[in-house]
Design a protein around this motif. Structure first.
Motif, PDB file in Angstrom:
ATOM      1  N   ALA A  80       0.842  -1.191   0.000  1.00 43.21           N
ATOM      2  CA  ALA A  80       0.000   0.000   0.000  1.00 43.21           C
ATOM      3  C   ALA A  80       0.881   1.246   0.000  1.00 43.21           C
ATOM      4  CB  ALA A  80      -0.912  -0.003   1.217  1.00 43.21           C
ATOM      5  N   GLY A  81       0.598   2.180  -0.886  1.00 44.17           N
ATOM      6  CA  GLY A  81       1.290   3.461  -0.916  1.00 44.17           C
ATOM      7  C   GLY A  81       2.621   3.457  -1.655  1.00 44.17           C
ATOM      8  N   ASP A  82       3.001   2.410  -2.324  1.00 45.20           N
ATOM      9  CA  ASP A  82       4.271   2.347  -3.047  1.00 45.20           C
ATOM     10  C   ASP A  82       4.049   2.834  -4.478  1.00 45.20           C
ATOM     11  OD1 ASP A  82       6.858   1.898  -3.760  1.00 45.20           O
ATOM     12  OD2 ASP A  82       6.801  -0.280  -3.492  1.00 45.20           O
ATOM     13  N   LYS A  83       4.138   4.158  -4.672  1.00 47.86           N
ATOM     14  CA  LYS A  83       3.812   4.755  -5.962  1.00 47.86           C
ATOM     15  C   LYS A  83       4.838   4.420  -7.038  1.00 47.86           C
ATOM     16  CE  LYS A  83       1.261   8.564  -3.926  1.00 47.86           C
ATOM     17  NZ  LYS A  83       1.174  10.015  -3.751  1.00 47.86           N
ATOM     18  N   ALA A  84       6.116   4.354  -6.666  1.00 46.83           N
ATOM     19  CA  ALA A  84       7.160   4.057  -7.649  1.00 46.83           C
ATOM     20  C   ALA A  84       7.007   2.638  -8.194  1.00 46.83           C
ATOM     21  CB  ALA A  84       8.533   4.247  -7.017  1.00 46.83           C
ATOM     22  N   ALA A  85       6.739   1.686  -7.317  1.00 49.40           N
ATOM     23  CA  ALA A  85       6.552   0.299  -7.757  1.00 49.40           C
ATOM     24  C   ALA A  85       5.278   0.172  -8.588  1.00 49.40           C
ATOM     25  CB  ALA A  85       6.495  -0.633  -6.556  1.00 49.40           C
ATOM     26  N   LEU A  86       4.251   0.918  -8.222  1.00 46.49           N
ATOM     27  CA  LEU A  86       2.996   0.904  -8.979  1.00 46.49           C
ATOM     28  C   LEU A  86       3.221   1.402 -10.398  1.00 46.49           C
ATOM     29  CD1 LEU A  86      -0.119   0.634  -9.076  1.00 46.49           C
ATOM     30  CD2 LEU A  86      -0.236   2.954  -8.181  1.00 46.49           C
ATOM     31  N   GLN A  87       3.956   2.500 -10.522  1.00 41.90           N
ATOM     32  CA  GLN A  87       4.241   3.060 -11.843  1.00 41.90           C
ATOM     33  C   GLN A  87       5.099   2.095 -12.668  1.00 41.90           C
ATOM     34  OE1 GLN A  87       5.915   6.961 -11.617  1.00 41.90           O
ATOM     35  NE2 GLN A  87       6.441   7.037 -13.774  1.00 41.90           N
ATOM     36  N   ALA A 121      -0.245   7.226 -11.291  1.00 43.77           N
ATOM     37  CA  ALA A 121       0.776   6.289 -11.762  1.00 43.77           C
ATOM     38  C   ALA A 121       0.523   5.905 -13.212  1.00 43.77           C
ATOM     39  CB  ALA A 121       0.813   5.057 -10.873  1.00 43.77           C
ATOM     40  N   ALA A 122      -0.736   5.740 -13.585  1.00 45.47           N
ATOM     41  CA  ALA A 122      -1.066   5.421 -14.977  1.00 45.47           C
ATOM     42  C   ALA A 122      -0.695   6.581 -15.896  1.00 45.47           C
ATOM     43  CB  ALA A 122      -2.553   5.094 -15.097  1.00 45.47           C
ATOM     44  N   ARG A 123      -0.979   7.800 -15.446  1.00 48.78           N
ATOM     45  CA  ARG A 123      -0.618   8.973 -16.251  1.00 48.78           C
ATOM     46  C   ARG A 123       0.895   9.074 -16.390  1.00 48.78           C
ATOM     47  NH1 ARG A 123       1.547  13.382 -14.961  1.00 48.78           N
ATOM     48  NH2 ARG A 123       1.143  13.138 -12.750  1.00 48.78           N
ATOM     49  N   ALA A 124       1.631   8.854 -15.300  1.00 46.47           N
ATOM     50  CA  ALA A 124       3.093   8.942 -15.338  1.00 46.47           C
ATOM     51  C   ALA A 124       3.702   7.821 -16.193  1.00 46.47           C
ATOM     52  CB  ALA A 124       3.652   8.884 -13.922  1.00 46.47           C
ATOM     53  N   ALA A 125       3.019   6.683 -16.270  1.00 47.04           N
ATOM     54  CA  ALA A 125       3.505   5.564 -17.096  1.00 47.04           C
ATOM     55  C   ALA A 125       3.131   5.738 -18.556  1.00 47.04           C
ATOM     56  CB  ALA A 125       2.950   4.248 -16.554  1.00 47.04           C
ATOM     57  N   GLY A 126       2.389   6.787 -18.883  1.00 48.71           N
ATOM     58  CA  GLY A 126       2.012   7.056 -20.271  1.00 48.71           C
ATOM     59  C   GLY A 126       0.749   6.351 -20.715  1.00 48.71           C
ATOM     60  N   LEU A 127      -0.059   5.904 -19.768  1.00 50.13           N
ATOM     61  CA  LEU A 127      -1.312   5.224 -20.096  1.00 50.13           C
ATOM     62  C   LEU A 127      -2.448   6.230 -19.986  1.00 50.13           C
ATOM     63  CD1 LEU A 127      -0.594   2.031 -18.007  1.00 50.13           C
ATOM     64  CD2 LEU A 127      -0.294   2.326 -20.454  1.00 50.13           C
ATOM     65  N   THR A 128      -3.120   6.469 -21.088  1.00 43.68           N
ATOM     66  CA  THR A 128      -4.137   7.512 -21.099  1.00 43.68           C
ATOM     67  C   THR A 128      -5.556   6.982 -21.005  1.00 43.68           C
ATOM     68  OG1 THR A 128      -4.103   7.478 -23.509  1.00 43.68           O
ATOM     69  CG2 THR A 128      -2.680   9.089 -22.415  1.00 43.68           C
ATOM     70  N   GLN A 129      -5.767   5.706 -21.340  1.00 42.48           N
ATOM     71  CA  GLN A 129      -7.117   5.155 -21.296  1.00 42.48           C
ATOM     72  C   GLN A 129      -7.328   4.463 -19.948  1.00 42.48           C
ATOM     73  OE1 GLN A 129      -8.029   2.772 -24.676  1.00 42.48           O
ATOM     74  NE2 GLN A 129      -7.209   4.242 -26.134  1.00 42.48           N
TER      75      GLN A 129
END
Length: 139
Positions: A80-87, A121-129
């Protein structure tokens, strides 16, 4: 007449070996008969909404968010809360897919912050949908 004069009184003795044997047999019986099961998926109670079902996407990236804040991306758990790993996990899951869609399965009692973290995290990974899964209400 005292016939017991020369005899010494024997102290009673408690023998623990049969009791230990019995406990070991019970322990082995419980170990053999007990089923150890792990649930690979998180229990999620989706929020309910009315609406039409969307078209099925070819290969969606499924992100599950539990009420406790734990996340799971395509079956791989994250803390929970691990934004870097999520991205990083989102980036890895999207590798090689054309226009991947991120489907967020958030528990109805999940915090707003955990869902926003998935969106960031999705936005930072380049996922727009991005889309959210709900369960239908039957009238």
């Amino acid at each position: 007449m005292n016939f017991r004069r020369g005899r010494q009184r024997e102290e009673p003795e408690i023998n623990f070996i049969p009791m230990i044997d019995l406990l070991l047999v019970i322990l082995i019986f419980l170990m053999v008969t007990t089923t150890y099961s792990k649930f690979a998926e998180m229990k999620i109670n989706l929020p309910s909404a009315q609406g039409e079902t969307s078209q099925q996407v070819a290969a969606p990236i499924t992100v599950a968010v539990a009420a406790s804040g734990e996340m799971e991306i395509d079956g791989r758990k994250l803390a929970a809360g691990d934004k870097a790993a999520l991205q990083a996990q989102l980036r890895d899951a999207a590798a090689g897919k054309k226009d991947p869609v991120v489907v967020v399965n958030a528990d109805a009692k999940a915090t707003h912050q955990s869902v926003v973290s998935v969106m960031e995290a999705a936005r930072a990974a380049g996922l727009t949908q991005l889309t959210f899964a709900t369960q239908n209400i039957t009238p």
